[in-house]
Design an enzyme around this catalytic site. Sequence first.
Site, PDB file in Angstrom:
ATOM      1  N   HIS A 167       0.875  -1.180   0.000  1.00 53.38           N
ATOM      2  CA  HIS A 167       0.000   0.000   0.000  1.00 53.38           C
ATOM      3  C   HIS A 167       0.914   1.232   0.000  1.00 53.38           C
ATOM      4  CE1 HIS A 167      -3.653  -2.077   2.111  1.00 53.38           C
ATOM      5  NE2 HIS A 167      -3.971  -1.833   0.854  1.00 53.38           N
ATOM      6  N   CYS A 263      -2.202   2.797   9.202  1.00 55.33           N
ATOM      7  CA  CYS A 263      -3.229   1.836   8.774  1.00 55.33           C
ATOM      8  C   CYS A 263      -4.352   1.718   9.787  1.00 55.33           C
ATOM      9  CB  CYS A 263      -2.655   0.437   8.632  1.00 55.33           C
ATOM     10  SG  CYS A 263      -1.229   0.292   7.599  1.00 55.33           S
TER      11      CYS A 263
HETATM   12  N1  ARG Z   1      -3.455  -7.311   6.541  1.00 54.51           N
HETATM   13  C1  ARG Z   1      -3.891  -6.098   5.924  1.00 54.51           C
HETATM   14  C2  ARG Z   1      -3.823  -6.247   4.422  1.00 54.51           C
HETATM   15  O1  ARG Z   1      -2.910  -6.875   3.944  1.00 54.51           O
HETATM   16  C3  ARG Z   1      -3.086  -4.933   6.389  1.00 54.51           C
HETATM   17  C4  ARG Z   1      -3.594  -3.628   5.890  1.00 54.51           C
HETATM   18  C5  ARG Z   1      -2.733  -2.466   6.275  1.00 54.51           C
HETATM   19  N2  ARG Z   1      -3.318  -1.243   5.879  1.00 54.51           N
HETATM   20  C6  ARG Z   1      -2.700  -0.239   5.273  1.00 54.51           C
HETATM   21  N3  ARG Z   1      -3.354   0.865   5.106  1.00 54.51           N
HETATM   22  N4  ARG Z   1      -1.485  -0.342   4.800  1.00 54.51           N
HETATM   23  O2  ARG Z   1      -4.660  -5.784   3.704  1.00 54.51           O
END
Ligand code: ARG
Length: 273
Positions: A167, A263
């Site tokens: 992300h 996050c």
């Molecule tokens: N386990 C989640 C995923 O892989 C973690 C999300 C983390 N969120 C973020 N905004 N980077 O989607």
Amino acid sequence: MNTRNRLLMCAPEFFTVQYEINPWMNAQRKPDAVAASDQWQQLVANLAAVAEIVLCEQAPEAPDMVFTANAGFVFEGRVVVSRFRHPERQPEQPHFARWFAEAGLGLVGCPEDVRFEGAGDCLVDCGERRLWLGHGLRSDPRAGVALQAAFDVPVHTLTLADTRYYHLDTCFCPLADGYTLYYPGAFSAEPQMLIRTRIPAEKRIKVSRADARHFACNAVGLGEHVFMNRASKALRKTLESIGFEVHETPVSEFLRAGGAVKCLSLNLDDPMA
Ligand code: ARG
């Protein structure tokens, strides 16, 4: 700082690692529920000093729902609700959609086949009115076209190639006055060039590989305050020399799911410059 930003957060009632959709996740190494809860409470307490915390409830079937940054993208009072790439996270969608509807936020549509993971991939610049969109691993670049049209705002798209930084908010973080924290190693030559041409050298703060691995770029910036999981002495010194106040708030249990401070929150207002 006159008005406090509202941050949407979700207590980790059912947080765990039961599937693996990014390289940080290992279903054999589950987070400790008590430690996760303690870290989350401390994060809430720390953020509450400068922001207003708004809560939503976690659905039992959605262990990653604590990562509210992925609920959607809120900008100037309207929201684009996320459409997750992985089926594992898709059960979160109706819960977040309902929450946004009840909160009275105007809904902005995005074509149905376009994957978009909200404020995990779309970040508001704090220096000028523009957005940054990460794509390639989770969100679809076509989300940028929809965002640009809906909000009438320039959108810079950055291709993500390293699955560890899946992300945009894991490797890039706009801060007050146009400063931007980022980990160059997460980007290939082309997006690195775009970052260099759009952000003046004195506003770019490069993060080391070690800091990036501790999710230093996954920070919440509220005015002069910057909250992150961990900062090396060097990074802290750099940020402090510019006038930022660094608040470390350890969220190691959440790193096991591939997420950290940023996050775990979603800014419902436009970030304070
Ligand atoms: N386990 C989640 C995923 O892989 C973690 C999300 C983390 N969120 C973020 N905004 N980077 O989607």
